[in-house]
Scaffold this motif. Structure first.
Motif, short mmCIF file in Angstrom:
data_model
loop_
_atom_site.label_atom_id
_atom_site.label_comp_id
_atom_site.label_asym_id
_atom_site.label_seq_id
_atom_site.Cartn_x
_atom_site.Cartn_y
_atom_site.Cartn_z
N THR A 172 0.80 -0.92 0.14
CA THR A 172 -0.03 0.39 0.17
C THR A 172 0.77 1.17 -0.30
N ASP A 173 1.92 1.47 0.53
CA ASP A 173 3.02 2.53 0.86
C ASP A 173 3.80 2.08 0.46
N ASN A 174 4.85 2.88 0.00
CA ASN A 174 6.35 2.61 -0.21
C ASN A 174 7.06 4.02 1.00
N VAL A 175 7.51 3.55 1.98
CA VAL A 175 8.45 4.69 2.21
C VAL A 175 10.36 5.00 2.07
N THR A 176 10.31 6.43 2.14
CA THR A 176 11.61 6.22 1.82
C THR A 176 11.62 8.00 2.40
N ALA A 177 13.07 7.32 2.56
CA ALA A 177 13.73 8.42 3.75
C ALA A 177 13.74 9.89 3.08
N PRO B 147 14.98 -2.81 14.95
CA PRO B 147 16.09 -3.79 13.50
C PRO B 147 14.92 -4.77 13.78
N TRP B 148 14.14 -4.66 12.31
CA TRP B 148 12.77 -4.85 11.94
C TRP B 148 12.78 -6.31 10.95
N VAL B 149 12.94 -6.93 11.71
CA VAL B 149 13.12 -8.22 10.60
C VAL B 149 11.86 -8.46 9.14
N GLY B 150 12.38 -8.75 7.68
CA GLY B 150 11.20 -8.82 6.77
C GLY B 150 10.04 -9.33 7.12
N ASN B 151 8.64 -8.89 6.92
CA ASN B 151 7.47 -9.16 7.08
C ASN B 151 7.35 -9.60 8.59
N THR B 152 7.80 -8.64 9.88
CA THR B 152 7.13 -8.25 10.96
C THR B 152 5.66 -7.86 10.49
N CYS B 153 5.03 -8.20 11.36
CA CYS B 153 2.99 -7.40 10.65
C CYS B 153 2.96 -6.81 12.46
N LEU C 104 5.66 -5.24 7.25
CA LEU C 104 7.10 -4.53 6.72
C LEU C 104 7.91 -5.26 5.62
N ILE C 105 7.90 -4.55 4.74
CA ILE C 105 8.08 -5.58 3.70
C ILE C 105 9.72 -5.53 3.71
N VAL C 106 10.53 -6.14 3.74
CA VAL C 106 11.92 -6.64 3.50
C VAL C 106 12.47 -5.19 4.01
N PRO C 107 12.89 -4.40 5.26
CA PRO C 107 13.42 -3.36 5.51
C PRO C 107 14.71 -2.65 4.91
N ASN C 108 15.14 -1.34 4.86
CA ASN C 108 16.48 -1.44 4.37
C ASN C 108 16.63 -0.86 5.50
N VAL D 185 11.03 0.99 3.70
CA VAL D 185 10.19 -0.04 4.46
C VAL D 185 8.94 0.05 2.63
N ARG D 186 8.85 -0.93 2.65
CA ARG D 186 6.87 -0.90 2.28
C ARG D 186 6.57 -1.28 3.09
N LEU D 187 4.89 -1.41 2.87
CA LEU D 187 4.28 -1.50 3.84
C LEU D 187 2.78 -2.13 3.34
N ALA D 188 2.37 -2.74 3.53
CA ALA D 188 1.57 -3.99 3.00
C ALA D 188 0.40 -4.25 3.69
N ARG D 189 -0.98 -4.60 3.60
CA ARG D 189 -1.80 -5.10 4.03
C ARG D 189 -2.46 -6.32 3.83
N ARG D 190 -2.77 -7.01 4.75
CA ARG D 190 -3.52 -8.70 4.43
C ARG D 190 -4.67 -8.52 3.61
N THR D 191 -4.97 -9.47 2.52
CA THR D 191 -6.15 -9.73 1.70
C THR D 191 -6.41 -10.87 1.29
N ALA D 192 -7.98 -10.96 1.73
CA ALA D 192 -8.46 -12.14 1.42
C ALA D 192 -8.69 -12.46 0.03
N VAL D 193 -8.33 -11.66 -0.54
CA VAL D 193 -8.80 -12.22 -1.91
C VAL D 193 -7.49 -11.26 -3.17
N HIS D 194 -7.36 -12.10 -4.52
CA HIS D 194 -6.11 -11.76 -4.84
C HIS D 194 -6.61 -10.24 -5.97
#
Ligand code: ZN
Length: 294
Positions: free
Chosen positions: A222-227, A237-243, A268-272, A282-291
């Protein structure tokens, strides 16, 4: 390297080392090559994508060999491939293009600089999401299938027109298998590749795997977070895919700004963990039930 069955069937391609320093992909492809994966029908092609960049690999500066002139995974739009521009990576992309244009199924193997749980990334096409779900539905393999709307900076290999054409048939999927240079990353790549080869015909014909032994989790970026500043820092130090369970949780600070999660159960998707100013943090992602259909 091409393995031909001599009978008509799906054209299956696995690529590794699109980023020259991600040599876990090279090890995984070598393991596959040694087993001579000749399919019952169709064709299997294994591609080491950017060996020229890898040739410059230096342990003291391992990130320097990610590419030679430019990122090979940002060049796959026709506007770049058909342009008059020249670079080592554009030349290589044009060389590989015929193999990609004929691919029915593509698996692109990658690894990450910072710790992240493995995940599949697919372009916003239902047929590719189905492919990743087929791979993810075997117990022990990564369970998260992430759809995104592209990467700033250019089209990735999984976004080649073969896989993006509306009404087309080519399916593509990228695997982020774990940390660069870790033996277990090679194991994840190999397991997923074997699953990919084993289920290729089912997925090609029906869009689903025959054997499903675990549920799959779907998510959408849903979001790209840029420094924005040089002072950007994560609060952990978040591990990628932490919810992150609660909306409004502070995950990072950027100068005077606090970066908060915008919704509950935010991934949190693949934090740098050390982004430079202007880089994707980091990119932020939302769980979804459908494709995400299209
Ligand atoms: Zn990569």
């Amino acid at each position: 390297m091409v393995f031909e069955s001599g009978r008509n069937g799906p054209d299956v391609v696995i690529t590794g080392m699109v980023h020259g320093n991600e040599y876990a992909g090279g090890h995984a492809l070598e393991r596959l090559r040694r087993t001579a994966p000749v399919p019952a029908i169709g064709r299997v092609t294994l591609i080491l994508a950017n060996l020229k960049a890898f040739d410059r690999f230096d342990r003291s500066a391992p990130m320097a060999s990610r590419y030679k002139d430019e990122d090979l995974n940002r060049l796959w739009h026709p506007s770049r491939l058909n342009s008059e521009e020249q670079s080592n990576e554009l030349e290589r992309a044009r060389e590989l293009r015929p193999f990609i244009e004929r691919a029915d199924l593509l698996l692109d193997l990658h690894s990450t600089l910072w710790p992240s749980n493995p995940l599949f990334i697919v372009p916003p096409r239902r047929r590719s999401s189905d492919l990743a779900c087929a791979l993810a539905s075997e117990a022990g393999l990564p369970t998260l299938v992430l759809t995104d709307l592209g990467h700033h900076g250019g089209s990735r290999l999984i976004e080649h027109a073969r896989f993006m054409a509306v009404g087309g048939t080519g399916r593509s999927c990228l695997l982020e298998a774990g940390l660069h240079w870790e033996p277990q990353t090679v194991d994840v790549m190999e397991k997923v590749s074997r699953r990919f080869l084993a289920e290729a015909l089912n997925v090609h014909l029906q869009g689903v795997a025959q054997d499903k032994t675990q549920p799959v989790r779907l998510a959408v970026v849903t979001d790209n977070v840029t420094a924005k500043s040089a002072e950007f820092s994560f609060v952990e130090p978040w591990v990628g895919n932490t919810c992150i369970p609660r909306a409004g949780t502070v995950i990072a600070r950027d100068g005077h700004d606090a970066i908060c999660t915008p919704y509950d159960d935010c991934l949190l998707i693949v934090p740098n963990l050390r982004p430079k100013q202007g880089q994707l943090a980091v990119r932020l992602a939302r769980r979804t039930a459908v494709h995400l259909n299209s």
